[in-house]
Structures are given as structure tokens and as C-alpha cells.
Design a protein around this motif. Structure first.
Motif, PDB file in Angstrom:
ATOM      1  N   ASP A   1       2.207   8.105   3.681  1.00 21.25           N
ATOM      2  CA  ASP A   1       1.168   7.118   3.388  1.00 21.25           C
ATOM      3  C   ASP A   1       1.216   6.660   1.935  1.00 21.25           C
ATOM      4  O   ASP A   1       1.096   5.481   1.644  1.00 21.25           O
ATOM      5  CB  ASP A   1      -0.200   7.725   3.698  1.00 21.25           C
ATOM      6  CG  ASP A   1      -1.332   6.759   3.405  1.00 21.25           C
ATOM      7  OD1 ASP A   1      -1.497   5.800   4.169  1.00 21.25           O
ATOM      8  OD2 ASP A   1      -2.035   6.967   2.397  1.00 21.25           O
ATOM      9  N   ARG A   2       1.361   7.609   1.006  1.00 20.11           N
ATOM     10  CA  ARG A   2       1.422   7.291  -0.418  1.00 20.11           C
ATOM     11  C   ARG A   2       2.078   8.434  -1.179  1.00 20.11           C
ATOM     12  O   ARG A   2       2.118   9.573  -0.701  1.00 20.11           O
ATOM     13  CB  ARG A   2       0.036   7.002  -0.975  1.00 20.11           C
ATOM     14  CG  ARG A   2      -0.877   8.213  -1.067  1.00 20.11           C
ATOM     15  CD  ARG A   2      -2.345   7.853  -1.252  1.00 20.11           C
ATOM     16  NE  ARG A   2      -2.936   7.357  -0.006  1.00 20.11           N
ATOM     17  CZ  ARG A   2      -4.224   7.093   0.139  1.00 20.11           C
ATOM     18  NH1 ARG A   2      -5.059   7.243  -0.881  1.00 20.11           N
ATOM     19  NH2 ARG A   2      -4.701   6.666   1.286  1.00 20.11           N
TER      20      ARG A   2
ATOM     21  N   LYS B   1       0.829  10.294   6.772  1.00 15.73           N
ATOM     22  CA  LYS B   1       0.009   9.300   7.455  1.00 15.73           C
ATOM     23  C   LYS B   1      -0.895   9.868   8.543  1.00 15.73           C
ATOM     24  O   LYS B   1      -1.878   9.232   8.936  1.00 15.73           O
ATOM     25  CB  LYS B   1       0.904   8.219   8.069  1.00 15.73           C
ATOM     26  CG  LYS B   1       1.519   7.277   7.058  1.00 15.73           C
ATOM     27  CD  LYS B   1       2.332   6.192   7.752  1.00 15.73           C
ATOM     28  CE  LYS B   1       2.885   5.196   6.741  1.00 15.73           C
ATOM     29  NZ  LYS B   1       3.717   4.153   7.391  1.00 15.73           N
ATOM     30  N   GLN B   2      -0.571  11.073   9.020  1.00 14.56           N
ATOM     31  CA  GLN B   2      -1.373  11.639  10.110  1.00 14.56           C
ATOM     32  C   GLN B   2      -1.218  13.154  10.112  1.00 14.56           C
ATOM     33  O   GLN B   2      -0.402  13.709   9.394  1.00 14.56           O
ATOM     34  CB  GLN B   2      -0.906  11.072  11.456  1.00 14.56           C
ATOM     35  CG  GLN B   2       0.566  11.339  11.762  1.00 14.56           C
ATOM     36  CD  GLN B   2       1.016  10.669  13.048  1.00 14.56           C
ATOM     37  OE1 GLN B   2       0.247  10.551  13.994  1.00 14.56           O
ATOM     38  NE2 GLN B   2       2.270  10.228  13.099  1.00 14.56           N
TER      39      GLN B   2
ATOM     40  N   PRO C   1      -5.481  10.015   5.183  1.00 11.79           N
ATOM     41  CA  PRO C   1      -5.175  10.023   6.615  1.00 11.79           C
ATOM     42  C   PRO C   1      -4.477  11.294   7.093  1.00 11.79           C
ATOM     43  O   PRO C   1      -4.477  11.592   8.285  1.00 11.79           O
ATOM     44  CB  PRO C   1      -4.245   8.819   6.777  1.00 11.79           C
ATOM     45  CG  PRO C   1      -3.555   8.710   5.453  1.00 11.79           C
ATOM     46  CD  PRO C   1      -4.594   9.099   4.439  1.00 11.79           C
TER      47      PRO C   1
END
Length: 415
Positions: free
Chosen positions: A303-304, A335-336, A382
Motif C-alpha cells: 500500500d505504501r 494492502k490487506q 489497510p
């Protein structure tokens, strides 16, 4: 026959004097690291490993002279020998504006002594919410028992730190970047406000070392390092240091002696050895970490990436203004998923050990949970945070290892 010496075989005073510091400020970094602290080596390349508890004096006059100025030379083992002085002086010579350095059994011990040096019962301490977790434990427990109140502030507040300061605030503990979430603080803004109000500032500068950030030049009063990490560089010892301005040096030195701290001469010799190659190792850590961080920014599972040297970092402009470069520690957010899912990523990594600390020659990985320890800030993410300490291995090998780990991670969630 002439009078025999009281101690046969000893015809000179053994209580060596401590030579004055040499100004190395005009030298390049590599030359500084090669020469710092070398005044204690005399005709040798490296100072001897001098282990000592009791120091012998030739006469009562010598003893009385030492009592008047116990820091001028050998006095008692807890005050150090030539090996300790060499490391203390070397670290001082790397910090423009420093009056002196003291050595501690760990980075946390150095932080504790630094805070005790500037706080009394009834005082208040402000701590960055990004601070190292053992630092928070120290503040919330030990300092609390001593009657010192701790409050936490948003590390991104900048000059809004003024709103957090109360009439009882006597010290601010900074950490920039934070060692888990990598926020970069506006040090000149914070220290200017602190100095105007007579508040002492202490920084944990372990991430950057004096080669990447020189906090005293930005207004900080005491700069702490866990020498355990980059300076020693080989994951085989524990040590901390605190380097102070002339105004804070007497208080720091007094706290050091009163708390009874000491480190071994053997460990000092190992840290000095690590110091000589610090610039070369940091350059490699920085280059490799940036290459891996850039690669992670392009990965579909990520995600980052929290690396202050990346333009995508929220405080990249502050980093570029104040820091001379980066090192090898950063983090990324998935991301998850949740923490149990990270086992698929990290358990089978071949070139990353799972463990605390960082700054050694070996790469490390650690899942991070911010909300468990933060009190002044919250972060909505996330997926899990993964912190990486990039060592001296080949970048291609590390990327291949992470790529396989991220594939295992994603496989848990299907196509």
C-alpha cells in the motif's frame, strides 16, 4: 645505594593524563572517522584495551591532585581508561558544538540518564508519540515513580509543539525519524521554542548517527545513540552514548556518575573498530535500502512505503533539509490482511532474520503494531506494517527473497 622506589619496576606515574580534544571539523567524514579519538593510541594505530578497577597513585601528592580533578586522568575504573576516553572523544569529535560524551550499557540507559539529568520530581516530560517502545516504558514507569509526568505529542506537530507545552514542561524527548513509523520532526522549529522557554531537548539519533544528522547544530541539547546498532555494526554488543552541549554537559556527567554506569573496555574497542568503517557501511545500507524501498513502491501487494528519503514520504522536504542522507531502516504497509497473515511472508525468508534491533551487517524483518503502543496519534491502515533493516547482502538476493515472501502472502487471499 640510593633509595629504592616504593613500587619496584615502576619509575613513572601510571595515572595517565587525558589529552585535550583535537578539532577535526575541517576534515572530510572518512578522515574524521580514521582520526577521531586516536590521541589515546600514542605510537599504536589503536588504543590499548585497558581494563581496570583500581588505579594506583605514586604518592599522596598524586592522589590529592587526582581528587581535585578526577576527570583529568586515570582515577578509578568507573571513570574510564584510555580505551573509554578514545571512544568518548571520537563520538564528541563527530558532533559540532559538543562538550563531551558519556558511554552507557545500552541506548535505553543513555536515554534514562539524559532525562534524569534534566528532570526533577514535579516536572513534566513531553515525548514524541513515535518514540522507541522501551523509552515509553521508561517514561511511564520509572520516571512516573520519581514524580515526573509524561505526556505524548504528535511527532508531526512542528511549531505547534508550543500548544503542548505547560508551565511544568522541563524536557522534550525527540526521535527523528521514528524507528517504527518514520515520521520526520521539524527539529529547528521545536528546539527554538524549547530554548526560548528554558526547556531541555533530548533526541534519540540512532537511526541517523552523527554522519546523517547533527542534532546539536539544530538546537538539541543532548544527542543519544544506541551504539549497539550502526556504530558497532556487527550485532555482538550492547552500548549507548549521550553527547551534550556545554550547558548540559556538567549535568549529564553528574547523572552518569551518580547512576553508577560503566561499559567494558573490550566493548569500547569493538565499537571503535566499527566506527572506523561507519561511513562505508552506512553508504551501502542507504543505497541498498533505497533500491529495495523503490522496488516495494511498485509491488502490487504494498500500500505504501515509509522511507523518509523517498519523495512520497510526507515529511520528505524536512528530511532533505536537515539530513545528509539515509540509512538502512524503513517500513512498508501491506494492502490487506492482519498480523497472523505475516507469518506467510516472514517465516520462510532466507536472507532476513526475524528479530529486534537493527544496524548490523545482516538484514532483519519485524512485523509492527502501532496502535498497541500509541497514545497521542492513530493511524488507519489497510494491512500490517513490516519493518526492514537492510544489511550488507546483495540487493538482488534480498529483493528475490522479499518477492517470494510477498507472493506467499498474497496467495492467502486468492487471485
Amino acid at each position: 645505594m640510593g633509595r629504592q622506589p616504593a613500587h619496584p619496576g615502576r619509575d613513572r606515574r601510571v595515572t595517565a593524563r587525558r589529552p585535550p580534544l583535537t578539532d577535526l571539523s575541517a576534515l572530510g567524514t572518512g578522515t574524521k572517522l580514521a582520526q577521531a579519538g586516536r590521541a589515546h593510541a600514542h605510537d599504536m594505530v589503536n588504543p590499548p584495551v585497558a581494563r581496570a578497577s583500581t588505579i594506583l597513585f605514586e604518592s599522596l601528592a598524586d592522589l590529592d591532585a587526582a581528587l581535585k580533578d578526577p576527570d583529568a586522568g586515570l582515577y578509578y575504573g568507573r571513570r574510564g581508561t584510555q580505551t573509554h576516553w578514545a571512544l568518548e572523544d571520537a563520538l564528541t569529535q563527530l558532533e559540532p558544538g559538543a562538550a563531551g560524551t558519556k558511554l552507557f550499557p545500552s541506548g535505553v540507559a543513555a536515554i534514562a540518564a539524559s532525562l534524569i539529568a534534566c528532570l526533577d520530581a514535579g516536572d513534566e516530560l513531553l515525548v514524541s508519540d513515535s518514540a522507541y517502545e522501551p523509552t515509553r516504558t521508561l517514561a511511564d514507569n520509572l520516571l512516573g515513580r520519581l514524580g515526573i509526568t509524561t505526556r505524548y505529542y504528535d511527532p508531526c506537530c512542528g511549531d505547534a509543539i508550543a500548544d503542548a507545552i505547560s508551565e511544568k514542561t522541563r524536557a522534550i524527548l525527540l526521535e527523528s525519524p521514528g524507528s517504527l513509523s518514520f515520521e520526520v520532526q521539524d527539529l529547528p522549529a521545536i528546539t527554538a521554542i524549547a530554548r526560548a522557554r528554558g526547556i531541555t531537548t533530548v533526541i534519540d539519533n540512532t537511526w541517523a548517527t552523527p554522519l546523517r544528522l547533527q542534532p546539536l547544530a539544530l538546537g538539541v541539547d543532548i544527542s543519544v545513540q544506541a551504539l549497539t546498532k550502526y556504530v558497532a555494526g556487527h550485532s555482538d554488543l550492547l552500548m549507548g552514548s549521550a553527547t551534550a552541549t556545554p550547558a548540559m554537559w556538567p549535568k549529564l556527567k553528574a547523572a552518569f556518575y551518580r547512576l553508577g554506569h560503566h561499559v567494558s573496555a573490550d566493548d569500547c574497542a569493538l565499537v571503535l573498530r566499527g566506527l572506523r568503517t561507519l561511513n562505508l557501511r552506512l553508504d551501502r545500507h542507504e543505497q541498498s535500502a533505497l533500491a529495495i524501498a523503490r522496488w516495494l513502491e511498485t509491488h502490487e501487494a504494498v500500500d505504501r512505503v515509509w522511507h523518509p528519503a523517498l519523495p512520497s514520504h510526507p515529511q520528505h522536504a524536512l528530511f532533505s533539509r536537515d539530513f545528509a542522507g539515509a540509512t538502512g531502516l524503513f517500513a512498508f504497509v501491506l494492502k490487506q490482511g492482519s498480523r497472523p497473515h505475516t507469518a506467510a511472508l516472514i517465516d520462510e525468508l532466507r536472507h532476513f532474520g526475524i528479530g529486534f534491533s537493527w544496524g548490523g551487517f545482516e538484514s532483519l524483518v519485524l512485523p509492527v503494531e502501532l496502535d498497541r503502543i500509541r497514545t497521542a496519534t492513530t493511524t488507519s491502515l489497510p494491512g500490517p506494517i513490516i519493518r526492514l533493516s537492510i544489511g550488507l547482502e546483495e540487493v538482488d538476493d534480498l529483493i528475490a527473497d522479499l518477492d517470494a515472501g510477498l507472493a506467499r502472502y498474497q496467495a492467502q487471499f486468492g487471485a
